[in-house]
Write an enzyme that holds these catalytic residues in place. Sequence first.
Site, PDB file in Angstrom:
ATOM      1  N   HIS A   4       0.809  -1.215   0.000  1.00 18.78           N
ATOM      2  CA  HIS A   4       0.000   0.000   0.000  1.00 18.78           C
ATOM      3  C   HIS A   4       0.846   1.270   0.000  1.00 18.78           C
ATOM      4  O   HIS A   4       0.328   2.365  -0.213  1.00 18.78           O
ATOM      5  CB  HIS A   4      -1.003   0.005   1.165  1.00 18.78           C
ATOM      6  CG  HIS A   4      -0.412   0.334   2.499  1.00 18.78           C
ATOM      7  ND1 HIS A   4      -0.088  -0.629   3.420  1.00 18.78           N
ATOM      8  CD2 HIS A   4      -0.118   1.520   3.080  1.00 18.78           C
ATOM      9  CE1 HIS A   4       0.390  -0.048   4.507  1.00 18.78           C
ATOM     10  NE2 HIS A   4       0.381   1.260   4.325  1.00 18.78           N
ATOM     11  N   ASP A  19      -0.412  -7.601   1.544  1.00 22.54           N
ATOM     12  CA  ASP A  19       0.152  -6.242   1.576  1.00 22.54           C
ATOM     13  C   ASP A  19       1.677  -6.330   1.661  1.00 22.54           C
ATOM     14  O   ASP A  19       2.280  -6.132   2.722  1.00 22.54           O
ATOM     15  CB  ASP A  19      -0.425  -5.478   2.770  1.00 22.54           C
ATOM     16  CG  ASP A  19      -0.102  -3.990   2.718  1.00 22.54           C
ATOM     17  OD1 ASP A  19       0.446  -3.534   1.697  1.00 22.54           O
ATOM     18  OD2 ASP A  19      -0.402  -3.289   3.709  1.00 22.54           O
ATOM     19  N   GLY A  50       2.925   6.284   8.944  1.00 24.39           N
ATOM     20  CA  GLY A  50       4.326   6.568   8.659  1.00 24.39           C
ATOM     21  C   GLY A  50       5.235   5.393   8.958  1.00 24.39           C
ATOM     22  O   GLY A  50       6.373   5.356   8.516  1.00 24.39           O
ATOM     23  N   SER A  81       4.280   2.313   8.123  1.00 27.56           N
ATOM     24  CA  SER A  81       3.934   1.312   7.110  1.00 27.56           C
ATOM     25  C   SER A  81       5.155   0.792   6.376  1.00 27.56           C
ATOM     26  O   SER A  81       6.061   1.545   6.011  1.00 27.56           O
ATOM     27  CB  SER A  81       2.995   1.926   6.071  1.00 27.56           C
ATOM     28  OG  SER A  81       1.671   1.780   6.451  1.00 27.56           O
ATOM     29  N   GLY A  82       5.146  -0.507   6.127  1.00 29.24           N
ATOM     30  CA  GLY A  82       6.226  -1.128   5.370  1.00 29.24           C
ATOM     31  C   GLY A  82       7.405  -1.528   6.221  1.00 29.24           C
ATOM     32  O   GLY A  82       8.273  -2.267   5.780  1.00 29.24           O
TER      33      GLY A  82
END
Length: 577
Positions: free
Chosen positions: A58, A106, A201, A203-204
């Site tokens: 995402h 994801d 922030g 994410s990932g």
Amino acid sequence: ATHTIQVMCGVAPLNTRIVGGQDASPGSWPWQVSLQDSDGHFCGGSLINSNWVLTAAHCFPSSDASHVTVYLGMQALSSSNPNSVSRSVSQVIVHSNYSSFTKDNDIALLQLNSSVTFTNYIKPVCLAAARSTFFNGTLTWVTGWGNIAVGESLPSPGTLQEVQVPIVGNRKCDCLYGVGNITDNMVCAGLLAGGKDSCQGDSGGPLVSKQNGVWVQAGIVSFGIGCALPNYPGVYTRVSQYQDWVNQQITSNQPGFVTFTSTGTDGDLSVSCAGLPTVATTTTVSTTTASPVVCGSAKLNTITGGGNSLAFAGVWPWMVSLQRNGTHVCGGTLVAEQFVLSSADCFSSSINASDWTVILGRLKQNGSNTNEVSVNVTKISLSTGTANNVAVLQLSRKPTLTNYIQPICVDLGDNSFPVNTQCWAAGWGSGGGVEQTLQQFNTTILNCGNASSSNSSICTGIMPLEQTNKGGPLMCKIGQSWVQAAVLTLSNYSGTNTSSSNSTKTVRASNVQLFTKTSSFSGFLNSVVGTFPPKASTTSTTTTTKPVVVSAAESCSLLSITSLLLLSLPALFQMFS
């Protein structure tokens, strides 16, 4: 041959943290990266080898990374970072089945425009291998430069944050989010009382846990409801579900996969709520007669894709490691209860049976193997053909057959392998990662063209075989049984290949590999082995005295269509980007 030295993953020499919820000290999480565009930091990620970063799908809604810079070895967003380097991104690979609606799959990979040099501040993390278990309560760490609360940015200078959070089992998490919203491809972590979580922030970025001194990435920061709210733990992409996918994208210098194993019992199995499928209780099915020995049966083999990747336990239960002085020399296969097939070339150093040991049920050359058995060799017999001779090893005893130890069927001339048949090879080579895990190679049967004796030869596409892969199998599935068509050697064939249109093309050593069929040695094999086990019947079923247990992960895959409608409320979920 030149071999790439596999750099150990998951090592953080500067990390001394044992409790959480504060600024991270420099070098604590050397795989953490910051993804930045013209507006600054927008997502995190983790370095998994010298050229690739793992992150969330995402974070890249358009799969365009021309505007993205990857910062490695960074400590703070708005101060000097003497240990930091940056790279641009040459390729973004977003999982083809990623759903922005359900948040399933994801996961994405970023290829750096040039490799990075590892330092104490820049190192790759290990990835959780297939079949890893993260039981409820397992302590993990999540890191990132995201918000410290909903709508509240990380204050200057923007120092990397770390927080320790326990795993929340998938059944419990599914009940909290609404049954059907948490899939097998997700893992949850957080305090049910709230107060510690990842946020926008982050994410990932990575969710990691330490095992035997090595840091293993369990999850990728994905989504949640709010941040650190009670009864809404953070939801992460479950990395262990994607070992095959990662290795299909990264075919050289593959990341290090480590099997993370939780001990004890999983308390999550006792969780229940309205709409959640029940966990099947353990039942015992008794049998009065032992199951007959059959060949080519691999109950744990669910392989469907192609490409080259690392195997998991039980996928090739006939694979054996031939060892001399405690060192792996060659591969081989169990072909009958007390016989192993390999290549004669493996025994140039010694044909003395007492010098050799066969290890069955092994997955990793480095690391624990709970399913393996070591057996001595009592006799070595070599065939006497003109080339690519085979060896048969007689074992000192019959190993107990399990899901991890089974014989493969051997082609003695009663099988056909048409052109374009999909087949596999397996062996232990330099690409097996830090634990030297068994590798598997997908290939296709090709026309041998002008082979001097095509009846005795079988040809495939080129596979990245090494000396230590020798003796292993070229295997194809026929009906319900896996059949060994040839013993692996390292020789190629260059010649001509006549297509169906009768035009002649040159077949070069770069795209065709030739092997001698096992059927060429049928006389020798029959005389040494005697009786081979029959193929598994396509209609018979085998009963077992082992408990039959449906795991929580399996039962959670029965999604509730009704509760999935909860996801139609877009305000409910906040993506952490």
